[in-house]
Design a protein around this motif. Structure first.
Motif, mmCIF file in Angstrom:
data_model
loop_
_atom_site.group_PDB
_atom_site.id
_atom_site.type_symbol
_atom_site.label_atom_id
_atom_site.label_comp_id
_atom_site.label_asym_id
_atom_site.label_seq_id
_atom_site.Cartn_x
_atom_site.Cartn_y
_atom_site.Cartn_z
ATOM 1 N N ARG A 1 29.198 48.060 29.819
ATOM 2 C CA ARG A 1 28.777 49.021 30.887
ATOM 3 C C ARG A 1 27.826 48.123 31.900
ATOM 4 N NH1 ARG A 1 30.014 54.283 30.650
ATOM 5 N NH2 ARG A 1 30.885 55.190 28.850
ATOM 6 N N THR B 1 29.911 45.901 34.034
ATOM 7 C CA THR B 1 30.785 46.661 34.807
ATOM 8 C C THR B 1 29.919 47.181 36.258
ATOM 9 O OG1 THR B 1 31.962 47.760 33.051
ATOM 10 C CG2 THR B 1 32.234 48.770 35.141
ATOM 11 N N GLY B 2 28.588 47.599 35.721
ATOM 12 C CA GLY B 2 27.684 48.249 36.867
ATOM 13 C C GLY B 2 27.578 47.222 37.955
ATOM 14 N N GLU B 3 27.437 45.729 37.517
ATOM 15 C CA GLU B 3 27.305 44.517 38.215
ATOM 16 C C GLU B 3 28.470 43.920 38.913
ATOM 17 O OE1 GLU B 3 24.270 43.165 39.129
ATOM 18 O OE2 GLU B 3 23.525 45.108 37.766
#
Length: 484
Positions: free
Chosen positions: A81, A84-86
């Motif tokens: 997660r 993914t955020g990065e």
């Protein structure tokens, strides 16, 4: 020493300290300013301790086996997660797929659904129609499986709620269990997953435990262990310690104490001393030793529990059970030191006659109090307990399944009726004793536990009466000698 470390050490050494005492030890007073400082300190220390949870070691084989796989899956999801955020979709995809593999192998369906849903959405973001379609199909199958498992879970926890609550709820549950079992068997045939197996397996054990069919529990646990060894049960999820515990407990309840002791010693190494299961298992281990008349071993096991640094983590009711076990062991081993016997005397005199929070041990408390006053030749205290025994029998021991407790209560009452004469008591109670030996053990639905078998307690009661008679005879002889 900084205040954070000082607070932790203080609570380790004296966990029973009140908040005001803690504040005074830390700041020298309990003024408003100190109260505010303590709240900030408490919040800071609590957060530091919570942060340490990320570094707990779940690989120890003495912990629940499923925990390490669940934590591995959650760890991978957490890392993915963040990636993914990065915007690191390719790296995140690898971790999500790895988490999905772990979830599949361990049959952690809820996490498998989560991983499949995230991957499906990720493939849409990455514009990969082939993988999107494949993952969407897998997600549909997993969701269907999870829906059926959720239905089985709902039935399972309804049974569990009724089984661990009040005695009358357990008795009502017995009539409903065939329907619950039928539903769980149907769902397991349809899904054939570890989760549906587990719900069905535990519910079967619950039924036999409630009705007192402990021989059947031994059969179920033996067959389950064979299936595990044959690879028919997912070892990444199955907790063999629970299966072993139920086998040992069933040996206790169906009067196979010696065989149960052998198994208890063999399985005990599989429990980690920091877990609540360690204490539950040790209780059964101790009771097996008491039922086998190995009182020295029972006392050693009790001391082992007391010395465990996690002893105070138990609920108050659990700690009260250990006190009751200790009182019984001290009663049958009167050679204990004077200090320990004073503790025993205080416990017996102050513990309530019976109360709802001691369900399963009410009879044990009443019996111990009666025998205590009998040994002391305290007629006034004995008559008071006699009335307590009568009232309890009238209110709570009407069901045929409580026959053993009914019979033993009548045997104890016999001691008063026969004016404490051992020969008369033994003769008059002989028919009751034969019935007691033939009476089956009650199931958990009826709540009472024999810390020491009633047959052994009756033998102890007769020994007490013989000793009292011998003491009285000696006193009378001494008086005659003085007169002469």
């Amino acid at each position: 020493m900084n205040k954070d470390l000082q607070l932790v050490r203080m609570l380790e050494q004296e966990p029973g300290l009140t908040q005001n005492k803690v504040i005074k030890n830390l700041y020298g007073n309990t003024e408003s300013k100190s109260q505010t400082a303590f709240r900030q300190l408490k919040s800071r220390v609590q957060q530091k301790l919570l942060n340490h949870l990320y570094f707990l070691d779940h690989t120890d084989i003495r912990h629940v086996v499923a925990r390490r796989h669940e934590q591995q899956c959650l760890g991978l999801l957490h890392q993915a997660r963040i990636l993914t955020g990065e915007g690191e979709y390719k790296l995140a995809e690898k971790l999500y797929r790895k988490a999905l593999t772990v979830a599949r192998e361990a049959e952690l369906t809820q996490y498998a659904v989560m991983c499949a849903r995230i991957l499906r959405n990720l493939y849409a973001e990455m514009r990969n129609p082939t993988r999107f379609k494949a993952m969407n199909q897998e997600l549909t199958k997993l969701q269907e499986k999870l829906t059926l498992e959720d239905e089985a879970e709902q039935a399972f926890f309804e049974v569990k709620m009724f089984a661990i609550y009040r005695v009358r709820w357990r008795q009502a549950l017995i009539k409903q269990l065939p329907d619950y079992l039928g539903k769980l068997e149907k769902l397991h045939k349809k899904v054939n997953s570890y989760n549906t197996f587990y719900y069905l397996y535990v519910t079967k054990l619950t039924r036999e435990e409630l009705v007192g069919n402990y021989q059947e529990i031994i059969r179920i646990t033996t067959d389950t262990e064979k299936a595990r060894k044959q690879g028919k049960i997912n070892e990444k999820r199955f907790d063999k310690r629970f299966n072993n515990y139920m086998s040992v407990y069933a040996h206790l309840r169906c009067r196979q104490a010696e065989q149960g002791l052998i198994l208890a010693e063999e399985y005990f190494k599989d429990f980690h001393y920091s877990s609540g299961n360690w204490f539950y298992y040790l209780e059964t281990y101790l009771l097996l030793a008491a039922h086998a008349k190995h009182y020295e071993q029972a006392y050693d096991l009790l001391q082992q529990a007391r010395k465990n640094p996690y002893y105070r983590k138990q609920r108050v009711a659990a700690q009260q059970r250990w006190e009751l076990y200790e009182a019984y062991i001290q009663f049958v081993r009167p050679e204990q030191s004077a200090l320990k016997m004073r503790h025993f005397t205080q416990f017996v005199q102050t513990v309530p006659d019976y109360s709802r929070d001691k369900q399963g041990y009410n009879v044990a408390i009443l019996i111990l109090q009666f025998l205590y006053y009998l040994r002391r030749r305290d007629i006034e205290g004995l008559l008071a307990r006699l009335e307590g025994l009568r009232k309890y029998e009238q209110r709570h021991l009407r069901d045929p399944a409580t026959l053993r407790s009914q019979l033993f209560f009548r045997m104890l009452l016999m001691t008063v009726k026969q004016n404490f004469k051992p020969e008369a008591c033994e003769k008059k109670a002989a028919p009751l004793l034969e019935r007691l030996r033939a009476a089956p053990q009650p199931g958990e639905a009826y709540g009472e536990i024999e810390i020491i078998p009633y047959e052994d307690l009756w033998a102890l009661a007769l020994d007490i009466l013989r000793q009292l008679a011998a003491d009285q005879q000696a006193e009378e002889q001494a008086v005659r000698n003085q007169v002469l």
